[in-house]
Motif scaffolding. Structure first.
Motif, PDB file in Angstrom:
ATOM      1  N   VAL A  51       0.843  -1.205   0.000  1.00  0.00           N
ATOM      2  CA  VAL A  51       0.000   0.000   0.000  1.00  0.00           C
ATOM      3  C   VAL A  51       0.879   1.256   0.000  1.00  0.00           C
ATOM      4  CG1 VAL A  51      -1.718   1.295   1.350  1.00  0.00           C
ATOM      5  CG2 VAL A  51      -1.885  -1.188   1.191  1.00  0.00           C
ATOM      6  N   SER A  52       2.015   1.191   0.725  1.00  0.00           N
ATOM      7  CA  SER A  52       2.911   2.360   0.811  1.00  0.00           C
ATOM      8  C   SER A  52       3.482   2.727  -0.555  1.00  0.00           C
ATOM      9  CB  SER A  52       4.059   2.072   1.792  1.00  0.00           C
ATOM     10  OG  SER A  52       4.773   0.911   1.396  1.00  0.00           O
ATOM     11  N   VAL A  53       3.613   1.732  -1.434  1.00  0.00           N
ATOM     12  CA  VAL A  53       4.115   1.976  -2.794  1.00  0.00           C
ATOM     13  C   VAL A  53       2.982   2.479  -3.691  1.00  0.00           C
ATOM     14  CG1 VAL A  53       5.132   0.871  -4.847  1.00  0.00           C
ATOM     15  CG2 VAL A  53       5.964   0.267  -2.560  1.00  0.00           C
ATOM     16  N   LEU A  54       1.805   1.858  -3.552  1.00  0.00           N
ATOM     17  CA  LEU A  54       0.645   2.244  -4.367  1.00  0.00           C
ATOM     18  C   LEU A  54       0.161   3.656  -4.046  1.00  0.00           C
ATOM     19  CD1 LEU A  54      -1.399  -1.102  -4.281  1.00  0.00           C
ATOM     20  CD2 LEU A  54      -0.054  -0.184  -6.192  1.00  0.00           C
ATOM     21  N   ALA A  55       0.513   4.157  -2.851  1.00  0.00           N
ATOM     22  CA  ALA A  55       0.108   5.514  -2.451  1.00  0.00           C
ATOM     23  C   ALA A  55       0.791   6.587  -3.297  1.00  0.00           C
ATOM     24  CB  ALA A  55       0.432   5.745  -0.972  1.00  0.00           C
ATOM     25  N   GLY A  56       1.808   6.160  -4.085  1.00  0.00           N
ATOM     26  CA  GLY A  56       2.445   7.075  -5.031  1.00  0.00           C
ATOM     27  C   GLY A  56       3.433   8.070  -4.447  1.00  0.00           C
ATOM     28  N   PRO A  57       4.287   7.628  -3.503  1.00  0.00           N
ATOM     29  CA  PRO A  57       5.309   8.547  -2.993  1.00  0.00           C
ATOM     30  C   PRO A  57       6.310   8.915  -4.100  1.00  0.00           C
ATOM     31  CG  PRO A  57       5.774   6.307  -2.272  1.00  0.00           C
ATOM     32  CD  PRO A  57       4.443   6.268  -2.940  1.00  0.00           C
ATOM     33  N   SER A  58       7.114   9.937  -3.874  1.00  0.00           N
ATOM     34  CA  SER A  58       8.016  10.442  -4.920  1.00  0.00           C
ATOM     35  C   SER A  58       9.033   9.397  -5.380  1.00  0.00           C
ATOM     36  CB  SER A  58       8.768  11.672  -4.403  1.00  0.00           C
ATOM     37  OG  SER A  58       9.507  11.326  -3.236  1.00  0.00           O
ATOM     38  N   TRP A  59       9.360   8.429  -4.495  1.00  0.00           N
ATOM     39  CA  TRP A  59      10.391   7.433  -4.839  1.00  0.00           C
ATOM     40  C   TRP A  59       9.824   6.217  -5.582  1.00  0.00           C
ATOM     41  CZ3 TRP A  59       8.813   3.084  -2.263  1.00  0.00           C
ATOM     42  CH2 TRP A  59       8.087   3.270  -1.071  1.00  0.00           C
ATOM     43  N   ALA A  60       8.505   6.229  -5.850  1.00  0.00           N
ATOM     44  CA  ALA A  60       7.876   5.054  -6.479  1.00  0.00           C
ATOM     45  C   ALA A  60       7.304   5.382  -7.859  1.00  0.00           C
ATOM     46  CB  ALA A  60       6.777   4.514  -5.575  1.00  0.00           C
ATOM     47  N   ASP A  61       7.347   4.371  -8.724  1.00  0.00           N
ATOM     48  CA  ASP A  61       6.701   4.459 -10.037  1.00  0.00           C
ATOM     49  C   ASP A  61       5.197   4.290  -9.873  1.00  0.00           C
ATOM     50  OD1 ASP A  61       9.075   4.632 -11.505  1.00  0.00           O
ATOM     51  OD2 ASP A  61       9.248   2.449 -11.727  1.00  0.00           O
ATOM     52  N   PRO A  62       4.415   4.751 -10.881  1.00  0.00           N
ATOM     53  CA  PRO A  62       2.990   4.378 -10.926  1.00  0.00           C
ATOM     54  C   PRO A  62       2.858   2.904 -11.322  1.00  0.00           C
ATOM     55  CG  PRO A  62       3.475   6.309 -12.311  1.00  0.00           C
ATOM     56  CD  PRO A  62       4.787   5.674 -11.950  1.00  0.00           C
ATOM     57  N   GLN A  63       1.619   2.408 -11.354  1.00  0.00           N
ATOM     58  CA  GLN A  63       1.384   1.063 -11.869  1.00  0.00           C
ATOM     59  C   GLN A  63       1.598   1.081 -13.389  1.00  0.00           C
ATOM     60  OE1 GLN A  63       1.685  -1.016  -9.476  1.00  0.00           O
ATOM     61  NE2 GLN A  63      -0.290  -2.086  -9.455  1.00  0.00           N
ATOM     62  N   ILE A  64       2.007  -0.056 -13.941  1.00  0.00           N
ATOM     63  CA  ILE A  64       2.334  -0.149 -15.374  1.00  0.00           C
ATOM     64  C   ILE A  64       1.184   0.352 -16.261  1.00  0.00           C
ATOM     65  CG2 ILE A  64       2.719  -1.804 -17.271  1.00  0.00           C
ATOM     66  CD1 ILE A  64       5.285  -1.399 -15.774  1.00  0.00           C
ATOM     67  N   LYS A  65      -0.047   0.022 -15.872  1.00  0.00           N
ATOM     68  CA  LYS A  65      -1.196   0.359 -16.745  1.00  0.00           C
ATOM     69  C   LYS A  65      -1.672   1.798 -16.558  1.00  0.00           C
ATOM     70  CE  LYS A  65      -3.061  -4.334 -17.278  1.00  0.00           C
ATOM     71  NZ  LYS A  65      -2.073  -5.106 -16.520  1.00  0.00           N
ATOM     72  N   ASP A  66      -1.101   2.535 -15.614  1.00  0.00           N
ATOM     73  CA  ASP A  66      -1.560   3.915 -15.373  1.00  0.00           C
ATOM     74  C   ASP A  66      -1.338   4.790 -16.601  1.00  0.00           C
ATOM     75  OD1 ASP A  66      -2.184   3.064 -12.876  1.00  0.00           O
ATOM     76  OD2 ASP A  66      -0.997   4.556 -11.788  1.00  0.00           O
TER      77      ASP A  66
END
Length: 298
Positions: A51-66
């Motif tokens: 969930v911490s990654v899906l929340a979209g912090p600056s250090w994370a990519d979006p989901q591939i299909k976004d």
């Protein structure tokens, strides 16, 4: 230097369950089915991204299909380094494929980037000395004992090298110095004057002779089929011990405890850190094992 071309990789920590920080169990992968070249039609990995990654912090990519997300894999993608230290990796159905093999888990788990997630690990060492300043040799092997700066990670309680993730656009040398300052010297909590003094001493230590211990893929419990850890581990050796005398160790950031630890095969460390430490002892001609038996894999 040790890299992907002369170290055989295998999955051990990348197959452990439950996945860190979660109750998620990986689907089981037998050792002989880890490699992608082995056909396995019934392979049915579990999909998991924290969930911490899906929340979209600056250090994370979006989901591939976004919408609007079109990463350039195997390239430097703007400020994000998507090239692997191990060479080109396969991209299948829009997702990067773990170059070492199956892990029983798809998605990104706790990792922010699809594909390689780059870290840097500074291995800061000195010789163990007695009160008179003489080097202490191991009674069995007669080799001098090396010490390194270790932190106890807050997240899992294991001892580790005080490293961390490379920020987008950051040089590896900058990451190594920054992470050591934040985790082993608590630089984030210092006054401007203290910071300036720390910076001076850190510059002295990190501009000394050093060598790259390892660069490449890391067998890490956070790895998945689509996201994995890679690191550059660099040894900064304080030969006289004088520079580190002026740098008082103080845990900060992700560290619970920080201290000088005597190096030997008996120390159990996080991820592949024991392996990196062993390579340093070989380079420095220091004590590692009382048993001169066959080489171990890690």
């Amino acid at each position: 230097m040790f890299n992907s071309y002369n170290v055989k990789f295998y999955h051990s920590k990348a197959l452990t369950s439950p996945y860190p920080g979660s109750p998620v169990e990986r689907s089981q992968v037998p050792e002989d089915k880890v490699g992608w070249l082995i056909e396995w039609k019934d392979y049915n990995p579990v999909e998991y991204t924290a969930v911490s990654v899906l929340a979209g912090p600056s250090w994370a990519d979006p989901q591939i299909k976004d919408k609007g997300f079109s990463p350039k894999f195997n390239e430097r993608d703007g400020e994000v380094e998507r090239r692997s230290l191990n060479g080109l990796y396969v991209v299948e159905n829009g997702r990067p494929r773990n170059p070492v093999g199956r892990t029983g888990l798809t998605g990104r788990g706790l990792l922010g980037r699809w594909g390689p997630n780059h870290a840097a690990d500074p291995v800061v060492t000195r010789w163990k000395r007695d009160r008179s300043g003489n080097k202490i040799a191991h009674p069995v092997t007669g080799k001098n004992i090396l010490q390194f700066v270790a932190i106890k990670r807050r997240d899992c309680g294991e001892w580790a090298i005080p490293g961390g993730m490379v920020d987008p656009g950051e040089k590896i040398s900058t990451t190594l110095k920054r992470e050591f300052g934040e985790e082993a010297l608590n630089s984030l909590q210092k006054s401007p004057e203290e910071k300036a003094e720390l910076e001076k001493q850190l510059h002295k230590l990190f501009s000394q002779e050093h060598f790259v211990v390892y660069r490449g893929y890391v067998d890490d419990p956070r790895n998945t089929d689509n996201a994995w850890m890679e690191t550059e581990a660099v040894n900064y050796h304080d030969e006289t011990g004088e520079t580190m005398d002026n740098l008082p160790l103080e845990a900060g950031d992700d560290a619970g405890v920080v201290k000088w630890v005597d190096i030997s095969e008996k120390i159990k460390l996080y991820a592949s850190h024991s392996y990196f430490i062993k390579l340093v002892t070989e380079k420095r001609g220091a004590h590692w094992s009382e048993d001169p038996g066959p080489e171990c894999r890690e």
